[in-house]
Design a protein around this motif. Structure first.
Motif, PDB file in Angstrom:
ATOM      1  N   ARG A 172     -88.116  43.523 -85.571  1.00 36.36           N
ATOM      2  CA  ARG A 172     -88.350  42.348 -86.396  1.00 36.36           C
ATOM      3  C   ARG A 172     -89.824  41.938 -86.400  1.00 36.36           C
ATOM      4  O   ARG A 172     -90.296  41.289 -87.321  1.00 36.36           O
ATOM      5  N   GLY A 175    -100.341  51.084 -89.938  1.00 37.75           N
ATOM      6  CA  GLY A 175     -99.444  51.820 -90.821  1.00 37.75           C
ATOM      7  C   GLY A 175     -98.168  52.234 -90.115  1.00 37.75           C
ATOM      8  O   GLY A 175     -97.065  52.110 -90.666  1.00 37.75           O
ATOM      9  N   ALA A 176     -98.309  52.697 -88.897  1.00 39.15           N
ATOM     10  CA  ALA A 176     -97.142  53.154 -88.155  1.00 39.15           C
ATOM     11  C   ALA A 176     -96.178  52.004 -87.861  1.00 39.15           C
ATOM     12  O   ALA A 176     -94.955  52.169 -87.945  1.00 39.15           O
ATOM     13  N   ILE A 207     -95.674  49.369 -89.644  1.00 36.41           N
ATOM     14  CA  ILE A 207     -94.939  49.090 -90.876  1.00 36.41           C
ATOM     15  C   ILE A 207     -93.820  50.102 -91.092  1.00 36.41           C
ATOM     16  O   ILE A 207     -92.684  49.744 -91.419  1.00 36.41           O
ATOM     17  N   MET A 208     -94.133  51.365 -90.882  1.00 34.98           N
ATOM     18  CA  MET A 208     -93.120  52.404 -91.058  1.00 34.98           C
ATOM     19  C   MET A 208     -91.987  52.252 -90.041  1.00 34.98           C
ATOM     20  O   MET A 208     -90.811  52.401 -90.382  1.00 34.98           O
ATOM     21  N   ARG A 221     -90.883  49.574 -88.627  1.00 34.59           N
ATOM     22  CA  ARG A 221     -90.022  48.442 -88.965  1.00 34.59           C
ATOM     23  C   ARG A 221     -89.050  48.815 -90.067  1.00 34.59           C
ATOM     24  O   ARG A 221     -87.873  48.457 -90.021  1.00 34.59           O
ATOM     25  N   ALA A 222     -89.564  49.534 -91.075  1.00 35.95           N
ATOM     26  CA  ALA A 222     -88.693  49.904 -92.192  1.00 35.95           C
ATOM     27  C   ALA A 222     -87.633  50.900 -91.740  1.00 35.95           C
ATOM     28  O   ALA A 222     -86.454  50.771 -92.087  1.00 35.95           O
ATOM     29  N   GLU A 223     -88.054  51.875 -90.963  1.00 36.73           N
ATOM     30  CA  GLU A 223     -87.145  52.960 -90.574  1.00 36.73           C
ATOM     31  C   GLU A 223     -86.323  52.637 -89.332  1.00 36.73           C
ATOM     32  O   GLU A 223     -85.403  53.378 -88.981  1.00 36.73           O
ATOM     33  N   ALA A 231     -90.467  56.508 -84.068  1.00 39.83           N
ATOM     34  CA  ALA A 231     -91.015  57.840 -84.332  1.00 39.83           C
ATOM     35  C   ALA A 231     -92.425  57.816 -84.932  1.00 39.83           C
ATOM     36  O   ALA A 231     -93.307  58.529 -84.433  1.00 39.83           O
ATOM     37  N   PRO A 232     -92.675  57.027 -85.968  1.00 36.06           N
ATOM     38  CA  PRO A 232     -94.027  57.031 -86.535  1.00 36.06           C
ATOM     39  C   PRO A 232     -95.095  56.620 -85.523  1.00 36.06           C
ATOM     40  O   PRO A 232     -96.185  57.191 -85.489  1.00 36.06           O
ATOM     41  N   ALA A 258     -85.680  47.053 -97.032  1.00 37.86           N
ATOM     42  CA  ALA A 258     -86.229  47.856 -95.944  1.00 37.86           C
ATOM     43  C   ALA A 258     -85.729  49.289 -96.066  1.00 37.86           C
ATOM     44  O   ALA A 258     -86.490  50.241 -95.883  1.00 37.86           O
ATOM     45  N   ALA A 300     -87.919  52.589 -96.393  1.00 35.84           N
ATOM     46  CA  ALA A 300     -87.787  53.620 -95.358  1.00 35.84           C
ATOM     47  C   ALA A 300     -87.494  54.976 -95.982  1.00 35.84           C
ATOM     48  O   ALA A 300     -88.050  56.002 -95.569  1.00 35.84           O
ATOM     49  N   PHE A 315     -90.749  56.383 -97.385  1.00 42.53           N
ATOM     50  CA  PHE A 315     -91.605  56.890 -96.310  1.00 42.53           C
ATOM     51  C   PHE A 315     -91.072  58.219 -95.781  1.00 42.53           C
ATOM     52  O   PHE A 315     -91.820  59.179 -95.581  1.00 42.53           O
ATOM     53  N   SER A 324     -96.509  62.475 -90.439  1.00 45.31           N
ATOM     54  CA  SER A 324     -96.268  61.063 -90.178  1.00 45.31           C
ATOM     55  C   SER A 324     -97.587  60.313 -89.990  1.00 45.31           C
ATOM     56  O   SER A 324     -97.788  59.219 -90.543  1.00 45.31           O
ATOM     57  N   ALA A 365     -99.126  57.163 -92.167  1.00 47.93           N
ATOM     58  CA  ALA A 365     -99.417  55.905 -91.479  1.00 47.93           C
ATOM     59  C   ALA A 365    -100.888  55.528 -91.640  1.00 47.93           C
ATOM     60  O   ALA A 365    -101.217  54.376 -91.964  1.00 47.93           O
ATOM     61  N   GLU A 420    -101.604  54.404 -95.282  1.00 54.05           N
ATOM     62  CA  GLU A 420    -101.081  53.069 -95.576  1.00 54.05           C
ATOM     63  C   GLU A 420    -101.887  51.991 -94.853  1.00 54.05           C
ATOM     64  O   GLU A 420    -102.229  50.960 -95.439  1.00 54.05           O
ATOM     65  N   GLY A 421    -102.160  52.230 -93.583  1.00 57.61           N
ATOM     66  CA  GLY A 421    -102.943  51.259 -92.823  1.00 57.61           C
ATOM     67  C   GLY A 421    -104.343  51.098 -93.394  1.00 57.61           C
ATOM     68  O   GLY A 421    -104.851  49.974 -93.529  1.00 57.61           O
TER      69      GLY A 421
END
Lengths: 194, 194
Positions: free
Chosen positions: A101, A162-163, A165-166, A168-170, A174-175, B121, B125, B128, B154, B158, B161-162
């Motif tokens: 979150r 960036g990681a 953000i990824m 949180r979405a996924e 892992a990212p 989300a 995801a 991505f 990955s 990341a 995006e960042g």
DNA sequence: GTCTATACGAAGATAGAC
DNA sequence: GTCTATCTTCGTATAGAC
């Protein structure tokens, strides 16, 4: 005498930071900050004459400063590779513990930037710049040429943001783990070749 | 007969994607999509029974698919290092030309994710994941072991995006340029040692 | 510094006609 | 597929008392 530099003012800033990292800038309304902090409605515009924009701007600045201090402390104590690893470890923990979150309040504001509130973009930019400079200074102190240290510091922050953000979405780390592993590889080479 | 698969529906999706990348998810309201596209008010809930959430979700999916196709095309045509470079070059151009107004619609949604709309989300995801898998497949096709290709793919996403987020806030391409330079270094080593 | 009340606008969503 | 209300909720901001 006022409780030195006002209690509810600080509470509102903390609450705003929390909302930013959990729900983003759009969802960080005055109402929600008040609901979360229990701060008094009547004093919002007393403490923040600039209204919502000022509140968010100050929350971003505050969060940025805290993070900069943490970067400085960790980089001063550990060798640069360990330090970078520990940043990623802290974020990994944060993500998992919060059920994915919690993100970065600064990135949240930066991602929602629009022309109507340029101060917000500026406060986010200031935070990014300060982190980057702090990190770069430590990299250079450990022997990297200035240009290289600057670039690597920038990449570390970009990859981290960036990681997150990824992740949180996924709903995976892992990212973040991939970024940590590969950045360690890159930094190892950089410091070895120095 | 309806203009094959509805014209205004598509226009709304395009408009929503544009608003997402320029202003973020919070600012992507039905009203603004209508104002921008000139699409008819009365047919919003006809085309998108799920309302605003469905509109944004489909816009994200659509943007994600487009980008995946572009990744696939570029990676198929060029060698992996050149291809990654050209992704960064495209983004650099996009940022400068737009006066740093345009970001990534998928990241915008992912950054503002909250529990109330988990579909958003999920669609972010999925985008991505698809980009990452596409990129990884090409890396592996060029000789990287699967785990390494996965990690590097990955990281590239990341970092991109960042960096885009940082560039928009700072109004410079520096973060993007730094990331491109250092990722090229890392990828060069990876493919050489393969 | 804090309270209550209120003006005002924006946004999501629904209903029912055409 | 599209149009025109309309309901409702929420959010910003201000005014004026205490």
């Amino acid at each position: 005498m006022s409780p030195r530099r006002s209690d509810s003012r600080d509470r509102m800033l903390v609450g705003a930071s929390e909302l930013l990292r959990e729900y983003g800038a759009g969802a960080t309304s005055i109402d929600r900050v008040l609901a979360r902090t229990g701060a008094p409605r009547g004093s919002v515009y007393h403490h923040f004459p600039g209204g919502r924009a000022q509140l968010i701007e100050e929350a971003v600045t505050r969060s940025g400063d805290l993070m900069a201090k943490r970067i400085d402390a960790v980089m001063a104590a550990e060798d640069p590779l360990e330090a970078v690893d520990s940043f990623f470890a802290v974020w990994r923990e944060r993500l998992v513990e919060s059920g994915y979150r919690i993100g970065c309040p600064v990135a949240a504001v930066a991602a929602e930037t629009n022309d109507e509130a340029p101060q917000l973009a500026r406060s986010a930019a200031a935070a990014f710049a300060r982190w980057q400079e702090t990190l770069a200074a430590h990299f250079c102190r450990h022997g990297l040429p200035e240009a290289r240290g600057t670039r690597l510091a920038s990449l570390v922050i970009a990859a981290l943001e960036g990681a997150v953000i990824m992740c949180r979405a996924e709903r995976t780390t892992a990212p973040l783990d991939a970024a940590a592993t590969e950045l360690r590889e890159l930094l190892t080479h950089a410091f070895r070749d120095r």
